[in-house]
Design an enzyme around this catalytic site. Structure first.
Site, short mmCIF file in Angstrom:
data_model
loop_
_atom_site.label_atom_id
_atom_site.label_comp_id
_atom_site.label_asym_id
_atom_site.label_seq_id
_atom_site.Cartn_x
_atom_site.Cartn_y
_atom_site.Cartn_z
N ARG A 179 0.62 -1.19 0.17
CA ARG A 179 -0.04 0.16 0.28
C ARG A 179 1.28 1.44 0.16
O ARG A 179 2.49 1.29 -0.22
CB ARG A 179 -0.99 -0.18 1.35
CG ARG A 179 0.28 0.06 2.58
CD ARG A 179 -0.85 -0.20 3.81
NE ARG A 179 -0.45 0.46 4.82
CZ ARG A 179 -0.93 1.24 5.97
NH1 ARG A 179 -1.81 -0.05 6.26
NH2 ARG A 179 -0.35 1.13 7.19
N ILE A 238 3.40 4.49 -0.57
CA ILE A 238 4.32 4.97 -1.36
C ILE A 238 5.02 3.32 -1.82
O ILE A 238 5.38 3.71 -3.07
CB ILE A 238 4.97 5.55 -0.33
CG1 ILE A 238 4.84 7.12 -0.42
CG2 ILE A 238 6.63 6.06 -1.26
CD1 ILE A 238 5.92 7.69 1.16
N ASP A 294 5.89 -7.26 1.63
CA ASP A 294 5.67 -7.33 2.68
C ASP A 294 4.88 -8.27 3.63
O ASP A 294 5.14 -9.27 3.32
CB ASP A 294 4.10 -6.17 2.71
CG ASP A 294 3.73 -5.11 3.12
OD1 ASP A 294 3.45 -5.21 4.69
OD2 ASP A 294 3.67 -3.84 2.03
N ASP A 318 8.31 -10.79 6.52
CA ASP A 318 9.04 -9.39 7.39
C ASP A 318 10.45 -9.22 7.13
O ASP A 318 11.03 -10.30 7.82
CB ASP A 318 8.09 -10.27 8.40
CG ASP A 318 8.36 -8.72 9.71
OD1 ASP A 318 9.71 -8.23 9.63
OD2 ASP A 318 7.80 -8.96 10.82
N TYR A 348 12.03 7.94 15.40
CA TYR A 348 11.56 8.05 14.06
C TYR A 348 13.37 8.74 12.95
O TYR A 348 13.83 8.45 12.04
CB TYR A 348 10.71 8.38 13.42
CG TYR A 348 9.83 8.34 11.64
CD1 TYR A 348 9.58 7.54 11.51
CD2 TYR A 348 9.89 9.07 11.88
CE1 TYR A 348 9.70 7.02 10.10
CE2 TYR A 348 9.99 9.79 9.45
CZ TYR A 348 9.04 8.59 9.48
OH TYR A 348 8.95 8.32 8.62
N1 LIG Z 1 3.61 9.54 4.65
C1 LIG Z 1 4.74 10.52 4.51
O1 LIG Z 1 4.35 11.45 4.68
C2 LIG Z 1 5.94 9.77 4.85
C3 LIG Z 1 7.00 10.43 4.79
C4 LIG Z 1 8.61 10.60 5.55
C5 LIG Z 1 9.31 8.96 5.01
N2 LIG Z 1 7.98 8.17 4.76
C6 LIG Z 1 8.38 7.25 4.39
O2 LIG Z 1 7.93 6.49 3.59
C7 LIG Z 1 7.81 5.02 3.71
C8 LIG Z 1 6.68 4.56 2.76
O3 LIG Z 1 5.48 5.01 4.24
P1 LIG Z 1 3.77 5.05 3.90
O4 LIG Z 1 3.31 6.76 4.22
O5 LIG Z 1 4.14 4.53 2.50
O6 LIG Z 1 3.68 3.78 5.35
P2 LIG Z 1 2.53 3.17 5.10
O7 LIG Z 1 2.53 2.61 6.58
O8 LIG Z 1 0.97 2.99 3.79
O9 LIG Z 1 2.87 1.38 4.30
C9 LIG Z 1 3.74 1.11 5.33
C10 LIG Z 1 4.39 -0.73 4.82
O10 LIG Z 1 5.56 -1.47 5.06
C11 LIG Z 1 5.00 -1.95 5.61
N3 LIG Z 1 5.21 -3.03 6.53
C12 LIG Z 1 5.55 -2.94 8.22
N4 LIG Z 1 6.70 -3.22 8.42
C13 LIG Z 1 6.96 -4.39 7.85
C14 LIG Z 1 7.94 -4.66 7.82
N5 LIG Z 1 8.86 -5.51 9.71
N6 LIG Z 1 8.52 -6.39 7.00
C15 LIG Z 1 8.07 -5.59 5.53
N7 LIG Z 1 6.37 -5.04 5.61
C16 LIG Z 1 6.49 -3.47 6.39
C17 LIG Z 1 3.35 -2.07 5.70
O11 LIG Z 1 2.25 -3.25 5.48
C18 LIG Z 1 2.88 -0.78 5.16
O12 LIG Z 1 2.61 -2.17 3.29
C19 LIG Z 1 8.23 4.80 5.03
O13 LIG Z 1 9.40 4.02 4.90
C20 LIG Z 1 7.68 6.15 5.76
O14 LIG Z 1 8.51 6.37 7.20
C21 LIG Z 1 6.51 8.37 4.53
#
Ligand SMILES: NC(=O)c1ccc[n+]([C@@H]2O[C@H](COP(=O)([O-])OP(=O)(O)OC[C@H]3O[C@@H](n4cnc5c(N)ncnc54)[C@H](O)[C@@H]3O)[C@@H](O)[C@H]2O)c1
Length: 465
Positions: free
Chosen positions: A237, A239, A258, A281, A370
């Site tokens: 899901r 990004i 994932d 994981d 974080y």
């Molecule tokens: N959304 C934002 O504004 C933002 C800003 C800065 C950085 N980020 C970074 O971008 C990345 C994606 O963020 P997002 O907003 O899409 O988050 P999200 O929570 O929508 O998606 C994260 C995905 O990572 C998977 N995941 C989590 N732990 C895992 C594991 N141990 N093994 C495998 N998969 C795992 C989750 O199941 C999920 O599908 C992250 O690294 C986040 O820190 C996001």
């Protein structure tokens, strides 16, 4: 969670009202779509100082493919009023070659070149300034080349109307082609106020030659990843899903990883993209070995996107909230990177793109865990980039998203969410596709000279700017 303010300012009465109240005016950004894959419009090429770059062929080549009409070549002749016909032409892209700026006098040519042009740049247009890495042996030149950074970051904050301004430091035009193509494309809509080094420099420690060797101009710039395999973590899901989609669009066979609990969503994403689902994981001790096992043919692009938050101020943060964040966001990235590099799964010409965050650059209250993990990604990229390129022929870069509209940010309290959306030069949040496009550029075989870089995808956020 939809950005209602952006919808409001997209209507005539909403625009009128918000303008009268002096509120931010976010513009609709020009993003990639199959119907509008290029910016379409005029490319204006300007020069300040005496440049040693042979930019014209690169711009002509990329300009034509990009749907830009490079007809307004004004280089070496700043007779702008005469040639441009101000008020009639609205270039959608401006490239100012300032690599020849070496003193305060030639820096004035930057002003002379852009002052009459800025007003004419089309809504959602791009300005790219080209400079050099500040030279430690020439403090006059270093001063004015560093001056370009202040210039670009300031112009990015004042230009408005969805227009972006970025600085690329380079020594050779040819390996910079993929970067210019990206910055002059709809893909870079949410990238502004950035400084990107191409070809190795002080920041990377890698020689320009190594970067050039790791660069292969794609046969087809519309499908640069054809024949390549890409693995994206956290692809079920948000990004990660958008990244997998962008890499598949660019021709890659995508492996979507994932957690097993995300199984159904993961299978659906992989199926839609014609890829493969890998439920795993990433924090498992043997994750690297299991990925290698799933990829007997090797890997070209590794995107570390999976990430979690467990926010709380340090005084209230127990170890149970600290450790998982560091495990998912940093420790597993370090472990799998090491395993896939040293085990030979990542092929020569490979690309690693890790996900940092502006929280890792600026810091954020409630996110010591974080921010530590994301700053760790910046450290990893800067340290490993030069070595991985020299030893394995693999580049290592990071994207640092700002406020991106995902489930992660939808969970943020309303007022903080609104502030996150507006506190950037484009006055709106980014979309997952903006991070995905930036990742796709870094993943391209044409981007071998971009290494050890941390590129913010934040609309020039005020945080950590
Ligand atoms: N959304 C934002 O504004 C933002 C800003 C800065 C950085 N980020 C970074 O971008 C990345 C994606 O963020 P997002 O907003 O899409 O988050 P999200 O929570 O929508 O998606 C994260 C995905 O990572 C998977 N995941 C989590 N732990 C895992 C594991 N141990 N093994 C495998 N998969 C795992 C989750 O199941 C999920 O599908 C992250 O690294 C986040 O820190 C996001």
């Amino acid at each position: 969670m939809a950005d209602r303010y952006l919808s409001l300012t997209g209507t005539a009465p909403g625009r009128f009202l918000t303008r009268r109240l002096g509120l931010p005016q976010p513009a609709r950004l020009r993003r990639w779509s199959p119907e509008a894959p290029t910016l379409r419009g005029q490319l204006l090429h300007l020069t300040a100082g005496r440049s040693a770059l042979d930019l014209a062929p690169v711009l002509a080549r990329s300009g034509l493919d990009l749907g830009l009409d490079p007809g307004l070549g004004l280089d070496r002749d700043l007779g702008l009023d005469r040639n441009l016909g101000l008020g009639t032409d609205h270039p959608v892209a401006v490239v100012l070659d300032a690599t020849g700026v070496r003193d305060v006098e030639t820096l004035a040519e930057v002003h002379a070149a852009l002052h009459p042009v800025v007003r004419t740049v089309a809504e959602g247009g791009r300005i790219v300034v080209l400079g050099t890495v500040p030279d430690p042996a020439d403090h006059h030149r270093a001063a004015v080349q560093q001056g370009l950074e202040g210039f670009v970051r300031s112009l990015g904050k004042e230009i408005g109307r969805g227009r972006t301004v970025n600085l690329v430091r380079l020594t050779d035009a040819r390996p910079a082609e993929s970067t210019l193509r990206f910055l002059l494309s709809p893909g870079s809509a949410y990238v502004s106020g950035q400084v990107i080094e191409v070809g190795g420099g002080a920041g990377t420690g890698a020689g320009a030659g190594e970067g050039a060797r790791a660069t292969t101009a794609p046969d087809d710039w519309a499908k640069p990843l054809a024949g390549r395999t890409a693995l994206v973590t956290g692809a079920a899901r948000g990004i990660g899903e958008a990244v997998a989609a962008a890499l598949a669009r660019d021709g890659a066979r995508v492996v979507c990883l994932d957690v097993p609990a995300a199984g159904a969503a993961l299978t659906a994403v992989a199926g839609r993209l014609g890829g493969v689902a890998l439920p795993l994981d990433i924090t498992a001790d043997d994750a690297g070995a299991r990925i290698a096992e799933a990829l007997p043919g090797g890997l070209d692009v590794l995107v570390h996107n999976a990430g979690i938050t467990r926010d709380r101020r340090l005084v209230n943060m127990p170890a149970e909230r600290w450790s998982p964040v560091l495990e998912v966001n940093l420790a597993s990235v370090l472990r799998t990177t090491d395993a896939l590099l040293s085990g030979g799964t990542l092929r020569v010409g490979g690309r690693i793109v890790a996900t940092a965050s502006i929280a890792g650059i600026a810091g954020n209250a409630g996110q010591t865990n974080y921010a530590a993990s994301k700053a760790g990604i910046v450290g990893l990229v800067r340290s490993l980039g030069p070595r991985a390129l020299a030893e394995y022929g693999v580049t290592v870069n990071a994207v640092a998203p700002g406020f991106i509209e995902t489930r992660m940010t939808a969970a943020v309290p309303l007022l903080i969410r609104e502030a996150g959306r507006r506190m950037n030069s484009l006055a709106q949040g980014g979309l997952p596709v903006d991070v995905a496009e930036t990742t796709a550029w870094l993943a391209s075989p044409g981007s071998g000279a971009v290494n050890g870089q941390v590129v913010r995808v934040c609309g020039q956020s005020l945080l950590g700017a």
